[in-house]
Scaffold this motif. Structure first.
Motif, PDB file in Angstrom:
ATOM      1  N   TYR A 116       0.839  -1.194   0.000  1.00 27.94           N
ATOM      2  CA  TYR A 116       0.000   0.000   0.000  1.00 27.94           C
ATOM      3  C   TYR A 116       0.877   1.249   0.000  1.00 27.94           C
ATOM      4  CZ  TYR A 116      -3.844  -3.152   1.004  1.00 27.94           C
ATOM      5  OH  TYR A 116      -4.765  -4.166   0.927  1.00 27.94           O
ATOM      6  N   ALA A 117       0.375   2.306  -0.629  1.00 29.85           N
ATOM      7  CA  ALA A 117       1.166   3.527  -0.809  1.00 29.85           C
ATOM      8  C   ALA A 117       1.655   4.103   0.510  1.00 29.85           C
ATOM      9  CB  ALA A 117       0.335   4.564  -1.573  1.00 29.85           C
ATOM     10  N   MET A 118       0.837   4.023   1.550  1.00 34.95           N
ATOM     11  CA  MET A 118       1.233   4.590   2.842  1.00 34.95           C
ATOM     12  C   MET A 118       2.383   3.824   3.491  1.00 34.95           C
ATOM     13  SD  MET A 118      -2.304   5.736   4.690  1.00 34.95           S
ATOM     14  CE  MET A 118      -3.353   7.011   3.989  1.00 34.95           C
ATOM     15  N   GLN A 119       2.676   2.624   2.992  1.00 33.57           N
ATOM     16  CA  GLN A 119       3.775   1.830   3.544  1.00 33.57           C
ATOM     17  C   GLN A 119       5.099   2.110   2.836  1.00 33.57           C
ATOM     18  OE1 GLN A 119       1.880  -1.963   2.751  1.00 33.57           O
ATOM     19  NE2 GLN A 119       1.347  -2.227   4.898  1.00 33.57           N
ATOM     20  N   ARG A 120       5.056   2.836   1.725  1.00 31.57           N
ATOM     21  CA  ARG A 120       6.253   3.037   0.904  1.00 31.57           C
ATOM     22  C   ARG A 120       7.210   4.024   1.543  1.00 31.57           C
ATOM     23  NH1 ARG A 120       8.068   6.730  -3.124  1.00 31.57           N
ATOM     24  NH2 ARG A 120       6.208   8.011  -2.821  1.00 31.57           N
ATOM     25  N   ASP A 121       8.498   3.706   1.454  1.00 30.36           N
ATOM     26  CA  ASP A 121       9.545   4.643   1.860  1.00 30.36           C
ATOM     27  C   ASP A 121       9.763   5.653   0.735  1.00 30.36           C
ATOM     28  OD1 ASP A 121       9.865   3.301   4.230  1.00 30.36           O
ATOM     29  OD2 ASP A 121      11.549   2.080   3.530  1.00 30.36           O
ATOM     30  N   PRO A 122       9.967   6.931   1.062  1.00 32.68           N
ATOM     31  CA  PRO A 122      10.006   7.971   0.028  1.00 32.68           C
ATOM     32  C   PRO A 122      11.202   7.902  -0.913  1.00 32.68           C
ATOM     33  CG  PRO A 122      10.512   8.884   2.190  1.00 32.68           C
ATOM     34  CD  PRO A 122      10.040   7.491   2.423  1.00 32.68           C
ATOM     35  N   ASP A 123      12.264   7.161  -0.561  1.00 27.16           N
ATOM     36  CA  ASP A 123      13.438   7.129  -1.428  1.00 27.16           C
ATOM     37  C   ASP A 123      13.274   6.169  -2.604  1.00 27.16           C
ATOM     38  OD1 ASP A 123      13.567   5.078   0.661  1.00 27.16           O
ATOM     39  OD2 ASP A 123      15.474   4.507  -0.270  1.00 27.16           O
ATOM     40  N   LEU A 124      12.204   5.365  -2.614  1.00 26.14           N
ATOM     41  CA  LEU A 124      11.981   4.412  -3.689  1.00 26.14           C
ATOM     42  C   LEU A 124      10.904   4.926  -4.639  1.00 26.14           C
ATOM     43  CD1 LEU A 124      12.009   1.084  -1.622  1.00 26.14           C
ATOM     44  CD2 LEU A 124      13.853   2.029  -3.023  1.00 26.14           C
ATOM     45  N   GLU A 125      11.031   4.555  -5.917  1.00 31.80           N
ATOM     46  CA  GLU A 125      10.026   4.936  -6.896  1.00 31.80           C
ATOM     47  C   GLU A 125       8.789   4.063  -6.733  1.00 31.80           C
ATOM     48  OE1 GLU A 125      11.591   4.906 -10.824  1.00 31.80           O
ATOM     49  OE2 GLU A 125      13.269   6.238 -10.348  1.00 31.80           O
ATOM     50  N   ALA A 126       7.631   4.611  -7.060  1.00 30.88           N
ATOM     51  CA  ALA A 126       6.396   3.857  -6.914  1.00 30.88           C
ATOM     52  C   ALA A 126       5.475   4.139  -8.096  1.00 30.88           C
ATOM     53  CB  ALA A 126       5.699   4.193  -5.607  1.00 30.88           C
ATOM     54  N   VAL A 127       4.811   3.084  -8.556  1.00 30.99           N
ATOM     55  CA  VAL A 127       3.832   3.194  -9.629  1.00 30.99           C
ATOM     56  C   VAL A 127       2.515   2.617  -9.115  1.00 30.99           C
ATOM     57  CG1 VAL A 127       3.241   2.539 -11.991  1.00 30.99           C
ATOM     58  CG2 VAL A 127       5.646   2.892 -11.354  1.00 30.99           C
ATOM     59  N   GLU A 128       1.435   3.386  -9.212  1.00 30.43           N
ATOM     60  CA  GLU A 128       0.142   2.875  -8.753  1.00 30.43           C
ATOM     61  C   GLU A 128      -0.329   1.754  -9.674  1.00 30.43           C
ATOM     62  OE1 GLU A 128      -2.873   5.776  -8.093  1.00 30.43           O
ATOM     63  OE2 GLU A 128      -1.588   7.064  -6.857  1.00 30.43           O
ATOM     64  N   VAL A 129      -0.788   0.653  -9.074  1.00 30.88           N
ATOM     65  CA  VAL A 129      -1.218  -0.499  -9.867  1.00 30.88           C
ATOM     66  C   VAL A 129      -2.607  -1.012  -9.489  1.00 30.88           C
ATOM     67  CG1 VAL A 129       1.120  -1.286 -10.421  1.00 30.88           C
ATOM     68  CG2 VAL A 129       0.012  -2.084  -8.315  1.00 30.88           C
ATOM     69  N   ALA A 130      -3.200  -0.531  -8.408  1.00 24.50           N
ATOM     70  CA  ALA A 130      -4.541  -0.973  -8.031  1.00 24.50           C
ATOM     71  C   ALA A 130      -5.202   0.054  -7.137  1.00 24.50           C
ATOM     72  CB  ALA A 130      -4.494  -2.328  -7.330  1.00 24.50           C
ATOM     73  N   ASP A 131      -6.511   0.201  -7.312  1.00 19.59           N
ATOM     74  CA  ASP A 131      -7.270   1.134  -6.490  1.00 19.59           C
ATOM     75  C   ASP A 131      -7.692   0.465  -5.188  1.00 19.59           C
ATOM     76  OD1 ASP A 131      -7.234   3.158  -8.502  1.00 19.59           O
ATOM     77  OD2 ASP A 131      -8.812   2.060  -9.564  1.00 19.59           O
ATOM     78  N   VAL A 132      -7.912   1.287  -4.194  1.00 21.92           N
ATOM     79  CA  VAL A 132      -8.324   0.801  -2.884  1.00 21.92           C
ATOM     80  C   VAL A 132      -9.433   1.703  -2.345  1.00 21.92           C
ATOM     81  CG1 VAL A 132      -7.623   0.630  -0.455  1.00 21.92           C
ATOM     82  CG2 VAL A 132      -6.157  -0.309  -2.254  1.00 21.92           C
ATOM     83  N   GLN A 133     -10.495   1.099  -1.848  1.00 22.46           N
ATOM     84  CA  GLN A 133     -11.508   1.836  -1.109  1.00 22.46           C
ATOM     85  C   GLN A 133     -11.551   1.264   0.299  1.00 22.46           C
ATOM     86  OE1 GLN A 133     -15.599   1.629  -2.440  1.00 22.46           O
ATOM     87  NE2 GLN A 133     -16.215   3.374  -1.175  1.00 22.46           N
TER      88      GLN A 133
END
Length: 306
Positions: free
Chosen positions: A151-168
């Protein structure tokens, strides 16, 4: 000038990543003798000892080994990119694809991704590691994983991230809860009840911060590192919980039932992301993995609702 081969570097890195000759040989489907010989020849060529041989048979890199590992990983990544560029347009996808995933994201994202490669790119050797957000991100940094899903909130800011799925985000409630049939639910409607949260950092801290940001005081009662345990506890009326992804079934491990109700409050988005090493051009098979997940996301968005 020292002379060594790419194969020696590959087997050396396999020992670094897997911690022993035995594990490296098993991962690469070769003999232990071949791995030992390659490492020995590399040490002889460079004139330094690369590993400390512990009594537990675990191979720990020496300072020289750690220095070599940093350079060797870059060399092997460059070779991978050359093969991708020169041969990529003329050959099917092939080679290792090392996927990391957090435990809660894995059931949703990993099975369709593995199936895609098995059916459409059988020459790609897919390996999956399930672990905590911190562990899989550290493996991405170290080059031991090609990408990691979380989940995006778990990502460390120094790594690149690409959104791949929506969450509600939903609240998880007992099936007989007074709000179980609601179209949506405000946090204030349940905040006085016992809260049960997933004990996988930073989940507890993030969820509590979200609730408190609405001026509410959550009553955290239990935590568990297993989502199925939480579902069963909720089904027994012991409290409520938060979920990012709603499974296809409302039946718990012990055949009880729960309900999922969307949260009405304005809370931060938390999509699923593929985390990648910063500033590194991913291999074609890694790009295909991300592209497939994004195509899956598009299909889910266009699918009719229940």
């Amino acid at each position: 000038m020292a002379e060594f081969t790419l194969r020696q570097l590959q087997y050396f890195m396999a020992v670094v990543d897997h911690g022993s000759v035995t594990a490296a040989a098993k991962a690469h489907h070769i003999s232990q003798a071949a791995v030992s010989m390659a490492v020995g020849q590399l040490e002889k060529s460079l004139g330094v000892e690369l590993f400390l041989r512990a009594q537990s048979k675990r191979m720990v890199p020496t300072p020289a080994g750690s220095d070599l590992a940093r350079h060797a990983r870059q060399i092997l990544q460059l070779v991978d990119e050359v093969e991708d560029t020169v041969v990529g347009g003329y050959e099917d996808l092939r080679g290792p694809l090392r996927i990391g995933s957090t435990l809660t994201v894995s059931p949703r994202m990993v099975p369709p991704l593995v199936e895609h490669f098995v059916r459409n790119h059988p020459l790609v050797d897919v390996r999956v590691v399930e672990d905590s957000p911190a562990a899989v991100q550290e493996a991405v940094r170290g080059g031991r994983l090609d990408l990691a899903l979380m989940y995006a909130m778990q990502r460390d800011p120094d790594l690149e991230a690409v959104e791949v799925a929506d969450v509600q985000q939903h609240l998880l409630l007992p099936a007989d809860h007074r709000m179980a049939g609601a179209q949506e639910i405000f946090l204030a409607d349940v905040v006085e009840e016992p809260l049960i949260l997933l004990d996988v950092p930073p989940t507890v801290e993030r969820v509590l911060a979200i609730i408190r940001a609405h001026g509410l005081n959550p009553q955290l009662r239990w935590t568990s590192s297993n989502m199925e345990t939480i579902r069963s506890m909720v089904a027994r009326g012991l409290g409520y919980s938060f979920v990012n992804t709603v499974p296809r079934t409302d039946v718990t491990y012990d055949a009880l039932r729960v309900a999922y109700v969307p949260i009405a409050d304005d809370i931060p988005d938390n999509p699923i992301v593929a985390v990648l090493p910063p500033g590194h051009r991913a291999a074609r098979r890694v790009r295909e993995a991300v592209d497939f997940l994004q195509r899956l996301r598009t299909e889910e968005r266009s699918a009719p609702g229940p």
